[in-house]
Structures are given as structure tokens and as C-alpha cells.
Design an enzyme around this catalytic site. Sequence first.
Site, short mmCIF file in Angstrom:
data_model
loop_
_atom_site.label_atom_id
_atom_site.label_comp_id
_atom_site.label_asym_id
_atom_site.label_seq_id
_atom_site.Cartn_x
_atom_site.Cartn_y
_atom_site.Cartn_z
N SER A 1 55.50 24.87 37.76
CA SER A 1 54.31 24.56 37.93
C SER A 1 53.89 24.53 39.12
O SER A 1 54.73 24.40 40.17
CB SER A 1 53.58 23.37 37.25
OG SER A 1 53.97 23.25 35.72
N GLY B 1 53.50 29.79 40.38
CA GLY B 1 53.38 28.88 39.32
C GLY B 1 52.09 29.18 38.83
O GLY B 1 51.72 28.51 37.41
N ASN C 1 62.41 17.23 39.88
CA ASN C 1 62.16 17.18 41.32
C ASN C 1 61.12 15.91 41.43
O ASN C 1 60.40 15.32 40.67
CB ASN C 1 61.54 18.31 41.91
CG ASN C 1 61.45 18.54 43.18
OD1 ASN C 1 62.32 17.97 43.85
ND2 ASN C 1 60.60 19.32 43.83
N ALA D 1 21.15 60.92 28.37
CA ALA D 1 21.25 62.17 29.51
C ALA D 1 20.82 63.43 28.95
O ALA D 1 20.68 64.25 29.83
CB ALA D 1 22.69 62.18 29.77
N SER E 1 31.57 58.98 25.69
CA SER E 1 32.87 59.09 25.99
C SER E 1 33.13 58.35 27.52
O SER E 1 33.26 59.22 28.33
CB SER E 1 33.70 60.34 25.95
OG SER E 1 32.89 61.37 26.55
#
Lengths: 595, 295
Positions: free
Chosen positions: A15, A96, A148, A434, A504
Site C-alpha cells: 500500500s 500502491g 515493515n 445533422a 455512429s
Amino acid sequence: MELQRSLLRFITCGSVDDGKSTLIGRLLYESKLLYADHLAALEADSRRVGTRGGELDFALLVDGLAAEREQGITIDVAYRFFATEARRFIVADTPGHEQYTRNMVTGASTADAAVILLDARKGVLSQTRRHARIVSLLGIRHVALAVNKLDLLDYSRELFDEVCAAFAEFAADLGFAEITCVPMSATEGVNVVGRSELTPWYDGPTLLQWLETVDAGSAPDGPSRFLVQWVNRPDASFRGFSGRVLRGTLRAGDAVCTGGRTSTVDRIVTMDGDLAAAPTGSSVTVVLADDVDASRGDVLAAAADPPGVADTFQAHLVWLNENGLLPGRQYLAKIGARTVGFTATKSLELNEIGVDKVHLDAPVPFESYRTNRDLGSFVVLDRLTNATVGAGMIDFALSPTNVRWQNLTVDKEARVARNGHRPCVVWLTGLSGAGKSTIADLVEKALHAEGRHTFLLDGDNVRHGLNSDLGFTDADRVENIRRIAEVAALMVDAGLIVLVSFISPFRAERALARELVGENEFCEVFVDTPLEVAEQRDPKGLYRKARRGELPNFTGIDSPYEPPENPEVRLDTTALSPEAAAEVVVAGLRTLGVC
Amino acid sequence: MNHLDQLEADSIDIFREAVAESERPVLLYSIGKDSSVLLHLARKAFYPSKPPFPLLHVDTTWKFREMIEFRDRTAAELGLELIVHRNPECVALGINPFDHGSARHTDLWKTQGLRQALDEHRFDVAFGGARRDEEASRAKERVFSFRTAQHQWDPKNQRPELWRLYNTRVAPGESIRVFPLSNWTELDVWRYVERERIPVVPLYFAARRPVVDRDGMLIMVDDDRMPLSEKPREELVRFRTLGCYPLTGAVRSEARTVTEIVEEMRTATTSERQGRLIDHDQSGSMERKKREGYF
């Protein structure tokens, strides 16, 4: 004197702020791999931007990019090297942060072992579990859990044992061959390289001792697999296949097969002379006894036990790009030494991991990722941006289809001869309002009057029938277009000029539609109307609804429109009347040789 | 396989992938030990064929004379095409490190020169000998490193690189820099030179050479273009890295053979790039140069 050292690739993960970069800096420092000028630069940087009150900040050694130093975080995979008398190491330092899962997957993909760090004060966090799952998914079986910051807990054995038990319980079904827990303080250097008197109760290896002795296990045994990368033909007298042994050992005299043809390995050629045998991982050039035609991407395999060949798989996918995976969208996959068309059936967002049915547009030789990383992995590439957008691991092949392509006697050319014109898809794309449908209608009228065989596929009309089950999410829009494109392609086979009038919005789908038909059988017409103009026209009142929030995912408002980059025809509807625009389209079709 | 065998096999794999998937590859040959190893690996990758690409040297006219001799001899002996590019603007303006400073000298001759040469020949893949252990920003660069049509590198937007599945796809004008030595260290390079008996420029070996002190470095006087206020003195020196002679510091050393260099390396206390003036201009300077197109 040449040392017979092996190579170990490993990753560190954990982390945020668990101290990964500090650990690697410490390993480099303690194994005397920091040069005096690096150290001088580190001392200066530690005073300037360090987080340890002017003391050496080892994280600064690893966090190389300017942006990282400014933000104090690691934003990408960094590769570091060090060596001891026993081994040469390649470390992938992976960040992390959750949004950087892709970096961890990248680092883990080539690693043989993993060091998972956690902060002893915080214990096993959801991040820790996520990292352990990725390590397992990527096929790493040897794990060290570096507990750790134990200096901040007075090196408490009880707390250490608690954390280790919690991790072991969680990881029981992750398939690790071993988990070694090491009580550590990276900043103080406790149990990183040398044993520490601060943890007299610990009798296991230090982290470096573990790294020096862990089983690298990078050589999968079993039947031989040789991937052809490059056909080697210096002159007419030599024809070899340059590539790599991905599994097993390849020996001169071995019976091998590729794509149903069998032969014998005549020679294994290298610049240093021929070899009798080439072990897993070696890059050599193979000469076969017979004139077997193999090419890039083929696999030469032990004839008695060749790999499977398939085009549809169950696979684990990891998505690596901000633009999510869309089901049905056409991507490319690079697998082995081949690049083929790829589609998935599910959606995935950036950093998501999923299990999916995936399809390639050509069968490929493969093995499951668990059996062979090299023949079981693939990356997914975007057809337009060329970015690497996903990664996959094959679980198994799904039963190959028995549907074969039927060759028909009355083909497209026969229909062209009968009709007196070529078939074509005329694809009108543009914003809602359009003028696509109006222009398409006028074009069809003109072509019909000339005796051409035409059909008009209108977006709204098709949504009433074939596509009535689809909504307006990105995924549904892709599927909508995919179906239209397939229908249009069938009509082209039938000899028709097909007018397709669809918003599209995505380039990728229009590219797909183009690929489904032959060259000069696709005419992309960009009905170019600025949003303000289309919104002002608003013939169906849709823009007003969208602006009120009643029509989510409306193109141009809260869903993107990607304009064509090189359309065959571009119509500026602010300058052209619908009739004039239709004439421009018909002229475009004549230029293409359609009629 | 030991670690050199594995590094060698990986590098060969990289060469073959890049060549199989590109139209116009080129090898950037800078004459140093890394280039020597790179070229050796290229020969191995395609043997018995010759490497199917030319060598490109971006010259600055300020390289050591022994480097140029070595370059021409190597290309001739191996029968490889050698393209030498000198930035014509630099030639016209007489750009040099004494009058224009090391930063401008390097940018104009090397960075701009390289871009000119790549554009002129429309190379889509360029092999380089850079290693990740050289510098912090290089540690994060991909093996197949994408460049825009303007030759720029965007470190925060790199393509993820997984397994050995390299993404070689580019649009017209874009290119890929390929670094087969990414995972090698300086010591690996020397051990490999020793094992494979690869020829390198003699400047790497200790000899008595004429030197002067400049900015705390020992600079060898290689020709009479160097402005001198003092008489050069003879010292027993060698070079850990080679570039333009006025910008490349020598080290005092007695290592006269590769084996002695490897032994010296094992006890070395400074990195090789310390001998390069151009890296010390500014902190983070390598990343900036690379973004602009430097190798």
C-alpha cells in the site's frame, strides 16, 4: 572469472507509504551498489525535498521522474538492478495507488517472486489483499511478506505473529507455493540484508537471504515449444526459423510439428556453433530436415504432444486504459508472435479485472497461462490509437465452433455483372439533427431513378426491430453499430448499394463497418453540422429533452462524438442544401467506381 | 542458463521482434562499449544472416579520433552499411563545446542531429544501447519506447509493457526506440565483453595520455582544436564512457585489460555517467533531454 550466477526477477508491492521505494533504496545501499556520486546526489536531494528531516531518504533514489519527486509518489513501474555473489536481481518497483493497478500487473508479468510489504501498524489492508490476488493471478508462486515499520511497534513479536497469521489465512486459496514472513524495518535496515539483534526471537531468513535462495522456477518443463519470430534466409541454401524455446528442451533429432505438418529438427544454429540441445528461454535458429513451410507466429512443438489451437477462450482480463473495454468492439490482440483481431463479451473499466469469453478472428496455438506464461498471455491493442489497453491470461479454450464458411456459386462478382453496378455501403454519420436521414433519402431516390439496386437502413427504424433490445449506453451503442454493420455487409454481398444513416459516434465502430466489406465498397459520408446548428434545428425536440437531463448519454451533450478523420465525402450542411448535398454524395459514388 | 545467458537471450528476442514488425529499422551506433555489445547481439540475433539494418552514427566532429577509426574499421570488417550524419547547421556555424557550452553543443549536434537523420531516412525503429541502470528516468522507460512524429517521449503516458509482448504499432511518422540492453548493468556489459571477446575502443584501457584539468575533470587533449593555457601532462588514464572528447572525463586507472576493468568495476565507487559533463548541467536534466528526443 565468470560467476555462474542466476537471474531473479521480483516485484515489490504494497500500500501507499508502506515503504517500497525505501526498501529498494536500502537494498541498493546495503549491497554497495550505490556509487559515491549517486550518494552525494541523494544527500543533496534528501536535504532539499526529503521527508526524513535531512537524513538519507532512500525513496528518492527510486522515484526518478521529476513529477514523482514533486508529488512524493511513485507513478510508474521502475526497474532496478543489483547483484550479490549468489544472484543478479531485477526488481520491478510498483506503486500502491489503486488507480495504478496496471503498473503492478505490468511488473508482476515478468516476475518469478514477489515481496509484499505492509505496515505492521495497519496490518492486512484491502490493498494488501488486492495485491496478493494480482500476484497470484499473474502466476507468481513464491511470496515474501515483509512486515515493515516494526521499529514503530518496538519489534513486538506478538503483533508480527498476528499479522502473519491474518495474511496466511487470507492467502490460503491463492495457490502460493510458499509464504515467508520477515519482521522488518526498511528505514533502519533491520532484517533487510543482515540479521538484527533487535529481533532475537526471529530465526528465519533476512529479506536478502530469502531473495538469494528462493526457487526462481522460471523454467517450465514438459513438451517442447519453440516460437518462430523471424524466418532466416540469408541465401537460397539456408532456411532457418529464428525464435525462442518457450517450454521444455529442444534437441537436434526431435520430431516436431507445426500446424499439422511434421518434421525433424536437423540443426540448432547459433553464431557460436550448432547446439545439441536448447533449454527453455534460449534464443536460437532451428533448421528442419524437410522443406516445411512455417512462418512468424507458428509454434514448433514436440510432435507427440502439440499445443491446442483455438480462437475462443475463457480468459482473465485486466483493463489498462482510461477508455473502458466495450463488448463487441474490435480490438487487436498480440499473442505469441501473432497479432489478430480480438473481441470480448463484457465491459471493463480501467484497473478492473474480470473473467470473460474472448474471441480471436483467427485460431492460434496456445497453452493455459498456468501451464505456460508465454503461450497463455496476450495484450490487447486499440486499433486506432495503437495503445496497449488490456492484458489477458488464457484459462482454457471454449469448444471451437463447427460452423465452416460455405463457398457459394453465385458470388458477389456474378451479382455485379447482373446488376450493372458495384455494391457499396454509404455510411452517413453525424450528430442528431445533422440532416443524415433527409440526405440519405434524397440519395436513394436519385440512385433508384437511375435503376440502381438500393436499400436504406435508418437508425431510428432499425431500433424498432432488430435492435429494440438495446439502449444508449456506450456498450449498447457499440453493439447497435456492430449489428448494423453486419447487416449492411450482408446486403453488400447481395449486390446492393446500402445507405446507412446512423449517428455512429465512435471511430472504432465505423472502422469495423469498413473492415467488414471490401476495398472501394465503403463510402463514409460525414454530415458535418456544428452542434449549435443541429441543436437549433432540433427537429425531434431531442436536444431540449437532453438539456433538461431527460435523455442521458445523448451524443454531443453528455456522450462524445468522434468526427471522421478521412471521410470519402464531407458535407457542410451550413453551406449546402439537402439536394446539393445528395448530389455531392452521388458524385462521390461515381468517383469510387460504384456506379 | 546463467544471468548473462538469460540477458543475451532476452536481447536477441527483442531484436527479432522489432525487426519482424518494422519497415525501416536502424541501429544507433555510438561506438562505445554498449554499442559494441549491441552490435554483437544483433549479429547473434540474425546469424547466419547479417543484421538486416544499417548503422547510424550521429557525429559531432568532436569525438575521439580513435572512436572514428574504430567505427570505420568495425563497419568495414562486418560488411555493414554505415550512415554518418552531421547536423549541417552545426557544421556551418562551427558549433563546439568551448564557444557554445556543453548544453547547446549537445542539443544541436546530437539531439537535433539525430532527429534530422531519423526524419531523412524515415526510420520507424531505432535500436539504442541505453540501459536502465544509467539514470533514474531511464529506469522507467519501456524497452519499446514510443516516440511521437516530433520524436518526443511522454514519460507519463507510456504504453504498459507486459511479459515479452512488445507493442510495435505506430502511425505514419511515429517511431519506436528499442533498447535491447535495458536490463543490463555496466558490470554485465563488461563481463559480457570479456566472455565474448568483443572488440572495444582502446580508450577504455589504461594508457599514458596527454590530459589537462577542466571543471574538476581530467580532459584528454585529442587534437589541436582545444584552447590551452597550460602544457598537457601525461597520465595513466582510461575512460569509462566515451563521447565528445572535450566533455568526457578520464579516470586514473591501471586497468589495461577487460579482466582488470571488471575487477576495477567491482570496487568502483562512482558511476560511469559522472564522467559526463552534460548530465550535470541541471538536476533532472536527462529526463528533459529525453523528452526532447535525446537518446
